[in-house]
Design an enzyme around this catalytic site. Structure first.
Site, PDB file in Angstrom:
ATOM      1  N   GLU A  94       0.841  -1.213   0.000  1.00 17.32           N
ATOM      2  CA  GLU A  94       0.000   0.000   0.000  1.00 17.32           C
ATOM      3  C   GLU A  94       0.871   1.257   0.000  1.00 17.32           C
ATOM      4  O   GLU A  94       2.027   1.219   0.407  1.00 17.32           O
ATOM      5  CB  GLU A  94      -0.861   0.012   1.274  1.00 17.32           C
ATOM      6  CG  GLU A  94      -2.322  -0.329   1.061  1.00 17.32           C
ATOM      7  CD  GLU A  94      -3.120   0.762   0.349  1.00 17.32           C
ATOM      8  OE1 GLU A  94      -2.522   1.696  -0.238  1.00 17.32           O
ATOM      9  OE2 GLU A  94      -4.345   0.685   0.370  1.00 17.32           O
ATOM     10  N   ASP A  95       0.290   2.366  -0.426  1.00 17.32           N
ATOM     11  CA  ASP A  95       1.011   3.628  -0.356  1.00 17.32           C
ATOM     12  C   ASP A  95       0.952   4.231   1.043  1.00 17.32           C
ATOM     13  O   ASP A  95       1.950   4.672   1.580  1.00 17.32           O
ATOM     14  CB  ASP A  95       0.487   4.628  -1.407  1.00 17.32           C
ATOM     15  CG  ASP A  95      -1.011   4.890  -1.316  1.00 17.32           C
ATOM     16  OD1 ASP A  95      -1.727   4.189  -0.549  1.00 17.32           O
ATOM     17  OD2 ASP A  95      -1.494   5.788  -2.029  1.00 17.32           O
ATOM     18  N   THR A 102      -9.103   1.130   4.231  1.00 15.78           N
ATOM     19  CA  THR A 102      -8.778   0.436   2.978  1.00 15.78           C
ATOM     20  C   THR A 102      -8.067  -0.879   3.266  1.00 15.78           C
ATOM     21  O   THR A 102      -8.471  -1.944   2.790  1.00 15.78           O
ATOM     22  CB  THR A 102      -7.878   1.318   2.083  1.00 15.78           C
ATOM     23  OG1 THR A 102      -8.497   2.585   1.934  1.00 15.78           O
ATOM     24  CG2 THR A 102      -7.661   0.681   0.722  1.00 15.78           C
ATOM     25  N   ARG A 160       1.561  12.547  -8.759  1.00 17.35           N
ATOM     26  CA  ARG A 160       2.055  11.174  -8.537  1.00 17.35           C
ATOM     27  C   ARG A 160       3.485  11.000  -9.032  1.00 17.35           C
ATOM     28  O   ARG A 160       4.219  10.156  -8.554  1.00 17.35           O
ATOM     29  CB  ARG A 160       1.171  10.164  -9.288  1.00 17.35           C
ATOM     30  CG  ARG A 160      -0.225  10.024  -8.725  1.00 17.35           C
ATOM     31  CD  ARG A 160      -0.885   8.777  -9.304  1.00 17.35           C
ATOM     32  NE  ARG A 160      -2.338   8.798  -9.182  1.00 17.35           N
ATOM     33  CZ  ARG A 160      -3.005   8.409  -8.095  1.00 17.35           C
ATOM     34  NH1 ARG A 160      -2.353   7.981  -7.043  1.00 17.35           N
ATOM     35  NH2 ARG A 160      -4.318   8.443  -8.078  1.00 17.35           N
TER      36      ARG A 160
HETATM   37  P1  IMP Z   1      -7.527   4.920   4.491  1.00 18.88           P
HETATM   38  O1  IMP Z   1      -8.531   3.922   4.007  1.00 18.88           O
HETATM   39  O2  IMP Z   1      -8.160   6.056   5.221  1.00 18.88           O
HETATM   40  O3  IMP Z   1      -6.406   4.285   5.287  1.00 18.88           O
HETATM   41  O4  IMP Z   1      -6.945   5.625   3.235  1.00 18.88           O
HETATM   42  C1  IMP Z   1      -6.027   5.054   2.444  1.00 18.88           C
HETATM   43  C2  IMP Z   1      -6.005   5.718   1.084  1.00 18.88           C
HETATM   44  O5  IMP Z   1      -6.299   7.116   1.148  1.00 18.88           O
HETATM   45  C3  IMP Z   1      -4.615   5.617   0.539  1.00 18.88           C
HETATM   46  O6  IMP Z   1      -4.421   4.429  -0.164  1.00 18.88           O
HETATM   47  C4  IMP Z   1      -4.489   6.873  -0.297  1.00 18.88           C
HETATM   48  O7  IMP Z   1      -4.911   6.621  -1.612  1.00 18.88           O
HETATM   49  C5  IMP Z   1      -5.430   7.879   0.342  1.00 18.88           C
HETATM   50  N1  IMP Z   1      -4.719   8.842   1.203  1.00 18.88           N
HETATM   51  C6  IMP Z   1      -4.739   8.922   2.546  1.00 18.88           C
HETATM   52  N2  IMP Z   1      -3.961   9.913   3.003  1.00 18.88           N
HETATM   53  C7  IMP Z   1      -3.404  10.468   1.913  1.00 18.88           C
HETATM   54  C8  IMP Z   1      -2.461  11.546   1.722  1.00 18.88           C
HETATM   55  O8  IMP Z   1      -1.950  12.203   2.645  1.00 18.88           O
HETATM   56  N3  IMP Z   1      -2.126  11.811   0.425  1.00 18.88           N
HETATM   57  C9  IMP Z   1      -2.623  11.137  -0.639  1.00 18.88           C
HETATM   58  N4  IMP Z   1      -3.490  10.115  -0.498  1.00 18.88           N
HETATM   59  C10 IMP Z   1      -3.886   9.787   0.760  1.00 18.88           C
END
Ligand code: IMP
Length: 171
Positions: A94-95, A102, A160
């Site tokens: 994951e990023d 997620t 990106r």
């Molecule tokens: P989560 O489900 O809230 O953990 O969100 C995960 C997803 O949100 C990541 O895979 C990113 O695509 C996006 N995301 C969350 N924070 C950032 C950020 O600071 N910059 C860019 N994308 C983010």
């Protein structure tokens, strides 16, 4: 538009080398299915697998959960795995783990497919936002609660391509 550099290209590459070594050691020659989560992890997964010296089978999944800078609270699978992961060692790449939604949902989906092992590598982790507790087996960097861009991460589809991780700034 200039963004403050949070993590330089050099620091990213150095940390990925370390993670690659750790992963190589821990899987000890066993085959590994690496599941890159599109779009954000494309650059990280490309660099990471070059540092993993164990046979890798690369797959991608695409999920969406995010609009602008706020999580929508659900994820949708837009691209699924091509091959079975039953009985295989699987590493999700994951990023960023932000709220954790997620990754938690994705782990659940992949666990149901009966892998031999299921681990998670993430480039970034924002502990202050982590409402869904998830364990990250291989983490590159922990960061403050700031919206970051670059090295695969976007704001509305942009930035990106930056080789470093920057803090998003308006205007
Ligand atoms: P989560 O489900 O809230 O953990 O969100 C995960 C997803 O949100 C990541 O895979 C990113 O695509 C996006 N995301 C969350 N924070 C950032 C950020 O600071 N910059 C860019 N994308 C983010």
């Amino acid at each position: 538009m200039a963004h403050d550099v949070l993590i330089s290209k050099e620091d990213i590459q150095k940390r990925i080398q370390e993670l690659g070594e750790q992963i190589t050691k821990e899987y000890d020659g066993e085959e590994l299915v690496v599941v890159g989560v599109l779009n954000g992890a494309f650059m990280f997964v490309a660099d990471l697998i070059r540092e993993i010296k164990t046979p890798v089978h690369l797959e991608f999944m695409a999920v969406s959960s995010y609009e602008g800078t706020k999580s929508t609270g659900e994820i949708k699978v837009n691209l699924d795995l091509k091959e079975s992961i039953s009985g295989k060692n699987v590493l999700i790449v994951e990023d960023i783990v932000d709220t954790g939604l997620t990754v938690k949902t994705l782990r659940g989906i992949l666990q149901q497919k009966g892998p031999k092992s299921l681990r998670l590598a993430s480039l970034l982790y924002k502990p202050s936002r982590n409402v869904h507790k998830v364990a990250i087996d291989y983490l590159a960097f922990e960061i403050e609660d700031k919206f970051v861009i670059g090295y695969g991460l976007d704001f509305d589809g942009k930035f990106r391509e930056l080789p470093y991780i920057g803090v998003y700034s308006h205007g």
